[in-house]
Scaffold this motif. Structure first.
Motif, PDB file in Angstrom:
ATOM      1  N   PHE A  27      44.754  63.954  68.699  1.00  0.00           N
ATOM      2  CA  PHE A  27      44.712  62.787  67.815  1.00  0.00           C
ATOM      3  C   PHE A  27      45.266  63.107  66.433  1.00  0.00           C
ATOM      4  O   PHE A  27      45.366  64.263  66.028  1.00  0.00           O
ATOM      5  CB  PHE A  27      43.278  62.238  67.710  1.00  0.00           C
ATOM      6  N   ALA A 120      44.549  57.901  67.551  1.00  0.00           N
ATOM      7  CA  ALA A 120      44.622  58.131  66.109  1.00  0.00           C
ATOM      8  C   ALA A 120      43.470  57.472  65.367  1.00  0.00           C
ATOM      9  O   ALA A 120      42.796  56.579  65.880  1.00  0.00           O
ATOM     10  CB  ALA A 120      45.944  57.604  65.564  1.00  0.00           C
ATOM     11  N   MET A 141      52.202  53.113  65.349  1.00  0.00           N
ATOM     12  CA  MET A 141      51.223  53.316  66.424  1.00  0.00           C
ATOM     13  C   MET A 141      51.381  52.255  67.508  1.00  0.00           C
ATOM     14  O   MET A 141      51.192  52.520  68.682  1.00  0.00           O
ATOM     15  CB  MET A 141      49.805  53.296  65.867  1.00  0.00           C
ATOM     16  N   ARG A 148      43.783  53.337  68.582  1.00  0.00           N
ATOM     17  CA  ARG A 148      43.208  53.886  67.357  1.00  0.00           C
ATOM     18  C   ARG A 148      41.875  53.301  66.970  1.00  0.00           C
ATOM     19  O   ARG A 148      41.482  52.237  67.390  1.00  0.00           O
ATOM     20  CB  ARG A 148      44.196  53.793  66.184  1.00  0.00           C
ATOM     21  N   THR A 274      39.929  47.276  68.174  1.00  0.00           N
ATOM     22  CA  THR A 274      39.831  48.393  67.228  1.00  0.00           C
ATOM     23  C   THR A 274      38.387  48.583  66.764  1.00  0.00           C
ATOM     24  O   THR A 274      37.847  47.713  66.086  1.00  0.00           O
ATOM     25  CB  THR A 274      40.719  48.140  65.981  1.00  0.00           C
ATOM     26  N   LEU A 298      38.635  57.535  72.288  1.00  0.00           N
ATOM     27  CA  LEU A 298      40.077  57.804  72.395  1.00  0.00           C
ATOM     28  C   LEU A 298      40.338  58.518  73.719  1.00  0.00           C
ATOM     29  O   LEU A 298      39.488  59.250  74.222  1.00  0.00           O
ATOM     30  CB  LEU A 298      40.580  58.625  71.199  1.00  0.00           C
TER      31      LEU A 298
END
Ligand code: GDP
Length: 427
Positions: A27, A120, A141, A148, A274, A298
């Protein structure tokens, strides 16, 4: 953690992989400049035991900096300058924190860094919110479909407003988003966060906030806010995950914790949601729950499909994160730094072993794998091999950034990772 392992194991089974890197996370951290990316990276290395002390800086509005800023920058730079740093978090998880050049756009450097990430953290300033470079890094991204988490930092600063930042994530980044932690105390009185799923208070104590004190009751002033955050989270998930929608309707808001984790994980990996975390890197508030989320939400390399192109045919080959398959790896960064000339590689398939013969697919040149290392903040560890899903560095290699290395079997296929297509989530 259990859910994260189970999900990765399911993906591994579906792909017919044994010994797959289910506990690996590659990451990066992306941010608008000055949002606190460096501070957060340092905290992550601290909590994962990679560095023993945190540099004493108290920020512009604080007191007691023990180093002048030049000295500090130099020291911090040295600590976290590696293109990839290996660290452990929770039992059985190995993380590579990969440096992303960040705010510059459309450069080959950024593209390569994005390509080797599986996920990320997007750091947003709690006062300024989504800024121009936040949009830039978010676009990158999106282009590489990097899932993320968002971290709303600097909530100890005057004028910080996490709700406004959440709104901006939804409206400017066009992503369904919900809080997974909310702050306890505002501005200078920020002392901890509430875990929205568990409805627990998490306080950070000790000089560096290294100790966690978890309380099953949350401050009464926050009760209705925490309740509302949980409902909002569940509503968001019901909107993006059909399976979860049914559960949610049947059980109203009393959905089992595991089901929530699973839904968050799937929606995050699919980039349809998110998770948003609150805190302050400088004050060491909220960083450990964020690191837990890296592991929990993730993807492992097993849950991402990566591809190489074959020769001039433009034929796409799916790579398998299998240590026993033939070697395919990408040299994503050359660095002439404090340890000498290093080439950083991500192994996508197979195993890279010290002493093995490998081939540069672009030049056809053969070479023997020299000293192989893994970087740990300011130290280096010699390793004998790196397997699929891992990131390592080789000494003094004659190649260009973007070159693909294979074993002899791969050479004939003239594989190229440089023209790799966008990875796809496995869900
Ligand atoms: P970067 O440019 O994104 O890497 O940001 P830095 O980590 O260098 O941080 C920029 C400035 O913000 C530095 O002066 C940090 O000390 C300060 N900073 C970082 N995180 C926080 C925070 O949580 N609260 C406060 N008040 N300041 C912070």
């Amino acid at each position: 953690v259990q859910v994260a392992l189970e999900e990765a194991q399911i993906a591994a089974r579906e792909r017919g992989l044994t010994g797959a890197p289910v506990g690996r996370r590659n990451f990066g951290i992306a941010a608008h400049i000055d949002s606190g990316k460096t501070t957060l990276s340092e905290r992550i290395l601290f909590y994962s035991g990679r560095i023993r002390r945190i540099h004493e800086v108290r920020g512009k509005d604080g007191v007691g900096a023990t180093m002048d800023s030049m000295e500090l920058e130099r020291e911090r730079g040295i600590t976290i300058a590696s293109a990839a740093t290996y660290l452990n978090w929770q039992r059985g998880f190995h993380l590579n924190l990969i440096d992303t050049p960040g705010h510059v756009d459309f450069t080959i450097e950024v593209e390569r860094a994005m390509r080797v990430l599986d996920g990320a953290i997007l750091v947003l300033c709690g006062v300024s919110g989504v800024q121009s470079q936040s949009l830039t890094v978010d676009r990158q991204m999106r282009r590489y479909r990097v899932p993320r988490l968002a971290f709303v930092n600097k909530l100890d600063r005057q004028g910080a407003n996490p709700e406004r930042v959440l709104e901006q994530i939804v409206n400017k980044l066009h992503q369904p988003a919900a809080f997974l932690t909310i702050p306890i105390g505002v501005e200078r009185d920020l002392v901890g966060v509430v875990d929205v799923i568990r409805q627990q208070a998490v306080y950070f104590e000790g000089e560096y906030g290294e100790q966690l004190r978890i309380e099953d009751t949350i401050p009464s002033s926050l009760k209705s806010k925490a309740d509302q955050a949980r409902r909002h989270l569940i509503e968001c998930l019901a909107n993006v995950d059909e399976r979860f929608g049914d559960l949610f309707l049947e059980h109203d808001y009393g959905v089992p914790e595991d089901a929530i984790h699973r839904a968050i994980r799937r929606a995050t990996i699919a980039r349809s949601f998110t998770p948003v975390y609150c805190g302050s890197a400088l004050r060491n508030v909220g960083v450990q729950p964020l690191l837990d989320a890296v592991v929990n939400y993730l993807p492992s390399p097993v849950e991402v499909r990566s591809y190489a192109m074959q020769g001039d045919t433009e034929q796409r080959i799916q790579l398998e994160p299998d240590a026993n398959a033939s070697l395919v790896s990408l040299a994503f960064k050359l660095e002439d730094g404090r340890f000498g000339q290093l080439t950083y590689l991500r192994v996508y398939q197979g195993t890279l072993r010290r002493g093995d013969l490998i081939y540069n697919a672009r030049t056809g040149k053969r070479l023997r794998v020299p000293r192989l290392v893994r970087l740990h903040a300011d130290q280096m560890e010699d390793i004998q091999e790196a397997t699929a899903g891992d990131i390592c560095a080789m000494f003094g290699l004659d190649c260009a950034s973007g070159d693909t290395f294979t074993d002899e079997a791969g050479l004939g296929r003239r594989l190229s990772l440089e023209s790799i297509r966008v990875p796809e989530p496995v869900i």
